[in-house]
Design a protein around this motif. Structure first.
Motif: not given
Ligand SMILES: NC(=O)C1=CN([C@@H]2O[C@H](COP(=O)(O)OP(=O)(O)OC[C@H]3O[C@@H](n4cnc5c(N)ncnc54)[C@H](O)[C@@H]3O)[C@@H](O)[C@H]2O)[C@@H](O)CC1
Ligand SMILES: [K+]
Length: 512
Positions: A13, A27-28, A31, A59, A61, A64, A133, A135-136, A138, A145, A188, A212
């Protein structure tokens, strides 16, 4: 399929944006097109009559998801877009998508599980999961959530995940806290390990890879250490059959297996070896079970070896040397038992054999406390085929939940090829490469199934396949035979014997 790590995804990316000057919002948008298209393709009713709940994290994701929401609204769907997290935490691109959404007349709403919003979610035909996406970073612990993920998983709606099911760790397939169970995942650019490995596989649903717009030249520059095994991979690595070959040209596999109490394992392994194509299969069994084994074998050639109390004795080593000389590959372990002399025989064979050796079942157990025997084989080909229990006995620690990483580490540390069996079997090489299987089902989780696999691997090794190729092709074909058996007989009723009967159909399902 080649699998990228999250670090590689980020680098792709970055390079596309900074070096190729492709705007990140472009790109987004691409996606988002993938997500919207998947939704519209799967929709049962007309878009105008359908509702979608779109859940977005802060984030990219989430970005998107917000962009996909605009495309879905344009198709006539009734969409509501929910932000889970603070607006101020959103990335710039996600904020830009929010502006475009609002220009299209749709607002981004803060998610709260109140009656009115929950009612809308309940009557949605589609849920888009754009919470997290790659970036998870933890475990998901925030109660809002956690409650939302449960709500999504309870819903009747079609669930489409953007890039990866939220909650799945992309590099391992571990579930971090909790995870969305998607029906479809639109990944993606490239798949990630989490789509195939561990519990992540169960959360992915049907996987689709969506371009993408990352330049192919950039993708080609990467070195990818992990791949999923599919039919194309197997047909590419399968040893070719020489049209003028005689039986000696297709290899000699020697098996050492069985004990009183385990008379099925040697026969299953030997029959599977024959079915997988090698020219000659010999089968050394303890004298006490020779007669019964011989009665069950037509093509494999059984012979008796000295035993004591129904398991191999030390004297078997000398006799095996005479019978098995000229073997191209050897399989040791299925059903040999754990008596000290039999275990000694397993280790002695490993010490002395220079040809490729497949070590299964009690052959692996014999290495408990003797891992140095394995280490001394570095440079020679050893394929270990443990299930979790056997893996633990030789020091494999799966407590972290990362089967892929743990297998890779073990193979590297001990200089062996590791076939870590289970749901989504992982194969790792001493060089650090790894493969994840895509076939198989729970009907295969029955005694005897592993013997069939071990026989298939040694057969391919004897035919001249390299260790990764032999293991990968055998694992995939074994799973495919299992899937065909399940289709015909159900996962409940199918047996390992039925799988041997379907190895031929498994071969027929690839280009050969
Ligand atoms: N330019 C790019 O980099 C592109 C990225 N794309 C998308 O962006 C995704 C990656 O985006 P990001 O790197 O922004 O990461 P994500 O959107 O996956 O998530 C990161 C955010 O979630 C937070 N977070 C992580 N774990 C959490 C947890 N357990 N509980 C609560 N919050 C948590 C982080 O602090 C961060 O704010 C990809 O998966 C893909 O969907 C695509 O839009 C294509 C282009
Ligand atoms: K997601």
């Amino acid at each position: 399929m080649l699998i990228a790590t999250t670090a590689q995804m980020r680098e792709l990316d970055r390079a596309a944006i900074e070096e190729w000057k492709i705007p990140s919002t472009e790109l987004m948008e691409r996606a988002a097109e993938g997500v919207a298209e998947a939704v519209l393709k799967e929709l049962k009713g007309r878009p105008g009559k359908s509702a979608a709940s779109i859940f977005c994290g802060t984030g990219n994701n989430g970005g998107d998801g917000i962009a996909a929401a605009r495309l879905l609204a344009r198709s006539g769907m009734q969409v509501r877009v929910f932000l889970v997290g603070g607006y101020e935490k959103m990335t710039e691109d996600a904020k830009e998508m929010t502006r475009r959404l609002s220009d299209a007349g749709v607002n981004l709403e803060q998610w709260r599980p109140d009656a009115e919003l929950c009612q809308f979610v309940r009557r949605s035909q589609v849920i888009v999961d754009a919470l997290f996406g790659v970036g998870l970073s933890r475990p998901i612990r925030d109660p809002v959530l956690v409650e939302l993920v449960e709500r999504i998983n309870r819903a009747e709606a079609l669930v489409v995940s953007a890039d990866i099911a939220s909650g799945v760790e992309a590099d391992t397939g571990r579930i971090l806290g909790t995870a969305v169970h998607a029906d479809r995942t639109v990944a993606f650019t490239m798949p990630k390990a989490g789509h195939f490995a561990g519990e992540g596989k169960l959360c992915t649903g049907r996987l689709q890879i969506w371009d993408i717009g990352i330049p192919p030249a950039l993708i080609r520059q990467g070195t990818y250490w992990t791949q999923s095994i599919d039919a194309d991979y197997v047909s590419a690595v399968l040893p070719r059959r020489k049209p003028d070959g005689h039986k000696g040209a297709f290899g000699k596999a020697s098996l050492i297996a069985g004990s009183v109490g385990y008379t099925g394992a040697p026969v299953l392994a030997a029959k599977a070896a024959v079915r997988t194509g090698c020219g000659l299969v010999t089968l050394g069994v303890p004298e006490s079970i020779y007669a019964i084994t011989a009665g069950k074998c037509d093509e494999p050639m059984p012979y008796p070896l000295p035993d004591t109390k129904g398991q191999f004795s030390k004297k078997a080593l000398q006799s095996f040397r005479q019978r098995a000389s000229g073997s191209d590959a050897v399989l040791i372990g299925p059903g040999v038992g754990r008596a000290p002399e039999a275990a000694w025989l397993m280790r002695s064979l490993l010490e002395e054999l220079s040809v490729p050796v497949v070590v299964d079942a009690d052959g692996i157990n014999a290495l408990e406390g003797h891992i140095d025997v394995l280490d001394r084989r570095k440079g020679r080909v050893t394929v270990l085929t443990p299930h979790d229990g056997e893996f633990a006995r030789v020091g494999g620690d799966l407590s972290g939940g990362d089967r892929l990483g743990t297998a890779r580490e073990f193979a590297r540390a001990h200089g062996c090829y590791l076939v870590l069996k289970g749901h989504a079997t992982v194969i790792a090489s001493p060089e650090g490469t790894a493969l994840i299987n895509t076939t198989g089902n729970s009907g295969m989780a029955k005694g005897g199934s592993g013997d069939v696999l071990a026989g298939m691997i040694v057969s391919l090794l004897a035919q001249g396949a390299g260790p990764m190729a032999a293991a990968a092709a055998a694992v995939w074909l074994h799973g495919r035979a299992g899937d065909l058996a399940a289709q015909a007989l159900t996962e409940y009723a199918m047996t390992p014997q039925d799988m041997i009967g379907r190895i031929s159909a498994a071969f027929q399902s690839i280009r050969i």
